[in-house]
Design an enzyme around this catalytic site. Structure first.
Site, PDB file in Angstrom:
ATOM      1  N   LYS A 173       0.836  -1.297   0.168  1.00 11.61           N
ATOM      2  CA  LYS A 173       0.080  -0.069   0.168  1.00 11.61           C
ATOM      3  C   LYS A 173       0.746   1.314   0.023  1.00 11.61           C
ATOM      4  CE  LYS A 173      -1.782   3.093   2.520  1.00 11.61           C
ATOM      5  NZ  LYS A 173      -1.752   4.157   1.706  1.00 11.61           N
ATOM      6  N   GLU A 248       9.373   2.710  10.940  1.00  9.43           N
ATOM      7  CA  GLU A 248      10.285   3.851  10.822  1.00  9.43           C
ATOM      8  C   GLU A 248       9.639   4.897  10.608  1.00  9.43           C
ATOM      9  OE1 GLU A 248      13.611   3.598  10.897  1.00  9.43           O
ATOM     10  OE2 GLU A 248      13.812   1.486  10.602  1.00  9.43           O
ATOM     11  N   GLU A 381       9.393  17.264  14.476  1.00  8.34           N
ATOM     12  CA  GLU A 381       9.850  16.873  13.088  1.00  8.34           C
ATOM     13  C   GLU A 381       9.020  17.893  12.281  1.00  8.34           C
ATOM     14  OE1 GLU A 381       9.054  13.356  11.355  1.00  8.34           O
ATOM     15  OE2 GLU A 381      10.946  13.275  10.570  1.00  8.34           O
TER      16      GLU A 381
END
Ligand code: ADP
Length: 480
Positions: A173, A248, A381
């Site tokens: 996906k 990750e 981030e």
């Protein structure tokens, strides 16, 4: 319309024709393609096809797997310019970066074609005389692969190639934003000689297709790259079925610059690491931690270098920095620029919307100076071309600032002291450590991953990828 690939067939979107228009972030009037969107039922069909196909693929032997992966790698390498152009058009990284990414994907497939032939086991004596013990690796089974938009070819490659090499079947996906590269990769894999159902492509929304993978007991493992929030959601859902997970997620990667650094190298590492690929890399440097004696000079030289960067259409040969990937990410970047100003940091350069001949999401690379470690721009981030510089009193202070983060993906230092570089390598709490090289930009044949909030599960890439994609069987045998 480009369709999904399920059980060896190209199938339309749910209910016939549910599609996504793929927009070029360098020129929003350019539609790259139109792609079918799978629904939950189609995602489940893909899982069933993968389940049925996997045993024969595993039993079919390593030569067949190596040959198929090698063929995919060869085609990617042969078509790197064409597919690199497609990648740059849909994602917005420069053409050079797009071509390099496709080449990297090609090398990854070739690397794992070789690794398919090198699966080792152990034979040991049993503690019981007359009995022998074999420790062997077996495929995990059906693997779900969920990928982000920032490396639309390389990240799928570094998950799909080892999954297939070690005898698993795959339901892939890709991110909504970048179906074009995913589809092109799937089309190449569809012609590589694998039995129907071994590899399946289901394009669609994370909340629909991704959720099916996260909640199905037909999935043995999910390898995911994306945001922390989605990663945590997957963790809470998939572990209910005892699905193995490899996540990750983000980074807030420091680049430490010491007074003894070669400043040319430091500025080069800073520009490359923070701003290339429009800062949209989980390994991007977003915190420059600079020893006070060279802070002003470093900042001045970095700003001078940033002012020469050419931001523009990704396919223009002169462009060094492409557009931000989409309107939502641009909005996030601009909000962080405002946040940095409000927090009291100095916007030394950039952070402005740029006009170009085409309508796109162009932002000048931004540097905040006078930042402190507590500011949101230094902790969260951003995932865009926005970085900040923090003063460190000395090396020890720099070390503690560098480690003061919930993330631990990549960390860099610029220094000419072997002693300090060695100390940094040993004491940085991160999965990757860089000395006089940028925090971003890694080799394809060695492990990739982080510590703390950046990663979960075993490492990706290189010889260590096998840990996730296989399971261990211990066999005891007595000749009778
Ligand atoms: P990014 O900011 O990189 O897009 P996301 O975590 O939003 O990060 O997306 C990464 C991948 O996860 C994409 O393929 C996305 O569609 C998918 N995804 C998003 N939500 C979910 C979910 N609830 N379950 C599974 N996958 C999801």
């Amino acid at each position: 319309m480009n369709r999904n690939f399920i059980g060896g067939e190209w199938v339309g979107g749910a209910g016939g024709d549910v599609v996504r228009r793929n927009e070029n972030p360098s020129d929003v009037s350019d539609i790259v393609g139109v792609y079918a969107q799978a629904d939950a039922a189609q995602a489940r069909m893909a899982l069933r096809a993968a389940r049925e196909a996997q045993p024969a693929w595993a039993a079919g032997g390593i030569q067949a797997r190596a040959a198929a992966l090698d063929a995919v790698g060869s085609e990617l390498l042969a078509r790197q310019r064409e597919l690199g152009t497609l990648l740059s058009r849909e994602e917005g990284k420069t053409l050079a970066e797009g071509i390099a990414e496709v080449a990297r994907a090609g090398h990854i497939f070739k690397y794992f074609a070789g690794e398919a032939l090198r699966v080792r086991g152990d034979r040991l004596e049993s503690v019981r005389p007359g009995v022998e013990v074999d420790v062997v690796r077996e495929p995990l089974g059906v693997v779900g692969i969920i990928t982000p938009w920032n490396f639309p070819m390389a990240i799928p490659a570094w998950k799909i190639a080892p999954a297939l090499a070690y005898g698993n079947s795959v339901v892939f996906k890709p991110a909504d934003l970048v179906p074009g590269s995913a589809w092109a990769l799937a089309e190449i894999i569809s012609r590589s000689g694998m039995p129907a159902g071994v590899f399946n492509l289901v394009m669609g929304r994370g909340s629909v297709v991704g959720e099916v993978l996260a909640t199905s007991d037909e999935v043995n493992g999910i390898s995911f790259t994306g945001s922390v929030s989605t990663g945590k959601r997957l963790l809470s859902q998939a572990t209910q079925q005892l699905t193995r997970l490899q996540l990750e997620m983000g980074g807030k990667n420091p680049l430490v610059i010491l007074e003894d650094a070669n400043l040319d190298i430091a500025v080069e590492c800073a520009v490359q690491g923070a701003y290339f690929s429009t800062g949209q890399r989980c390994t991007a440097s977003s915190r420059f931690i600079v020893e006070k004696g060279i802070y002003s000079e470093f900042a001045a030289r970095l700003v001078a270098a940033m002012k020469t960067l050419r931001v523009g259409h990704a396919l223009h040969p002169d462009t060094q920095i492409g557009p931000v990937a989409d309107a939502a990410q641009l909005q996030t970047d601009l909000e962080y620029v405002e946040t940095g100003k409000a927090e009291g940091a100095t916007l030394a350069c950039g952070g402005e919307l740029l006009r170009r001949e085409t309508e796109g999401f162009f932002l000048s690379p931004a540097l905040f100076t006078d930042a402190s470690a507590q500011m949101r721009i230094a902790r969260e981030e951003i995932f865009g071309p926005v970085a900040c510089a923090i003063v460190a009193d000395d090396f020890d202070h720099a070390m503690s600032l560098a480690n003061d983060s919930p993330y631990g993906l990549s960390a860099g230092i610029c220094t000419s002291s072997l002693q300090k570089a060695s100390y940094f390598r040993r004491h940085m709490k991160s999965g990757m450590v860089m000395v006089n090289v940028p925090t971003a930009g890694v080799d394809y044949h060695v492990p990739f991953g982080g510590t703390k909030g950046s990663s979960y599960g075993s490492r990706e890439q290189g010889a260590h990828a096998i840990e996730f994609y296989t399971t261990i069987k211990t066999a005891y045998t007595r000749a009778a």
